[in-house]
Design an enzyme around this catalytic site. Sequence first.
Site, PDB file in Angstrom:
ATOM      1  CG  ASP A 148      40.711  39.019  46.289  1.00 41.19           C
ATOM      2  OD1 ASP A 148      41.679  39.714  46.659  1.00 41.19           O
ATOM      3  OD2 ASP A 148      39.690  38.897  46.984  1.00 41.19           O
ATOM      4  CB  SER A 149      42.313  36.032  49.553  1.00 46.47           C
ATOM      5  OG  SER A 149      41.548  37.176  49.876  1.00 46.47           O
ATOM      6  CB  CYS A 152      44.776  39.531  46.773  1.00 48.86           C
ATOM      7  SG  CYS A 152      44.839  39.265  48.534  1.00 48.86           S
ATOM      8  CD  GLU A 184      35.541  36.263  51.202  1.00 49.15           C
ATOM      9  OE1 GLU A 184      35.067  35.148  50.961  1.00 49.15           O
ATOM     10  OE2 GLU A 184      36.012  36.998  50.312  1.00 49.15           O
ATOM     11  CB  CYS A 226      41.577  45.369  51.735  1.00 48.49           C
ATOM     12  SG  CYS A 226      40.845  43.711  51.766  1.00 48.49           S
ATOM     13  CG  HIS A 250      37.308  41.285  50.734  1.00 49.13           C
ATOM     14  ND1 HIS A 250      38.485  40.866  50.149  1.00 49.13           N
ATOM     15  CD2 HIS A 250      36.547  40.183  50.897  1.00 49.13           C
ATOM     16  CE1 HIS A 250      38.429  39.555  49.977  1.00 49.13           C
ATOM     17  NE2 HIS A 250      37.266  39.118  50.422  1.00 49.13           N
TER      18      HIS A 250
HETATM   19  N1  DGL Z   1      41.250  40.972  49.451  1.00 45.04           N
HETATM   20  C1  DGL Z   1      42.524  40.887  50.056  1.00 45.04           C
HETATM   21  C2  DGL Z   1      43.264  42.193  49.960  1.00 45.04           C
HETATM   22  O1  DGL Z   1      43.054  42.960  49.031  1.00 45.04           O
HETATM   23  C3  DGL Z   1      42.629  40.354  51.441  1.00 45.04           C
HETATM   24  C4  DGL Z   1      41.465  39.688  52.008  1.00 45.04           C
HETATM   25  C5  DGL Z   1      41.870  38.572  52.933  1.00 45.04           C
HETATM   26  O2  DGL Z   1      42.201  38.840  54.099  1.00 45.04           O
HETATM   27  O3  DGL Z   1      41.873  37.459  52.438  1.00 45.04           O
HETATM   28  O4  DGL Z   1      44.097  42.470  50.795  1.00 45.04           O
END
Ligand code: DGL
Length: 250
Positions: free
Chosen positions: A11-12, A74, A159, A193, A195
Amino acid sequence: MTTKGPIGVFDSGYGGLTVLKEIVNKLSDYDYIYLGDNARAPYGNRSFDTVYHYTLDCVKWFFKQGCSLVILACNTASAKALRTIQQNDLPIIAPDKRVLGVIRPTAEVIGNFSETKNVGVMATTGTVASESYPMEIAKFFPGLKVYQEACPMWVPLVENGEFENHGADYFIKKNLHNIFEKGEAIDVLLLGCTHYPLLKEKIEEYLPVAVKLISQGEIVAESLANYLQRHPEIESLCSKEGIQKFYTTD
Ligand code: DGL
């Protein structure tokens, strides 16, 4: 002879841990290695090219750790980098290895949750702009109406550890208001997403009662279990000692 290695989960940043948690719940025997590219997160507002290069760097890192299977947990990386990596890079750098994403498994089932056949997708700006969800969902549920809302502030809230604070309420209310203005009949809202499940409690506070909130973790875990069953040639390359390792680029 190829030796066995862990399943890579990428993931990012921290968000992919919400997906890994469900994968481990379902498939606890396997070894996992998690990488969050925190040094370069968020990915959500970056160009296709940048997300592709960052993701490819990380995929190569997983291969060096001995992974034969990497899950791009991600959504943004799945939307912007997965196809190019699968079609252009893998055949050259690692023809026997596999990289999978989270958008297709989600698209395969999302329509089953909706009675009104109106689904809302909350995602990063990049995922929304890629149109990956509407395109993939149309393949499995052609009659389904898909509305999207980019939530560029939601990932920074997570984050930065601000997701339980009042600032989060403002942005959650605003984006929910926008999506229901676009699609009044939405009865399923996808958190597209990794997050966003961390914001679930707050999102539920502002969600109309009849709307089902869907996180991807369990869907992805189910789909991975299925994949491993259908692909013994990859499954046999995944080590099984129940070990999990966590890495971050910063
Ligand atoms: N967690 C990532 C996703 O599922 C994106 C988060 C980011 O913007 O880095 O899209």
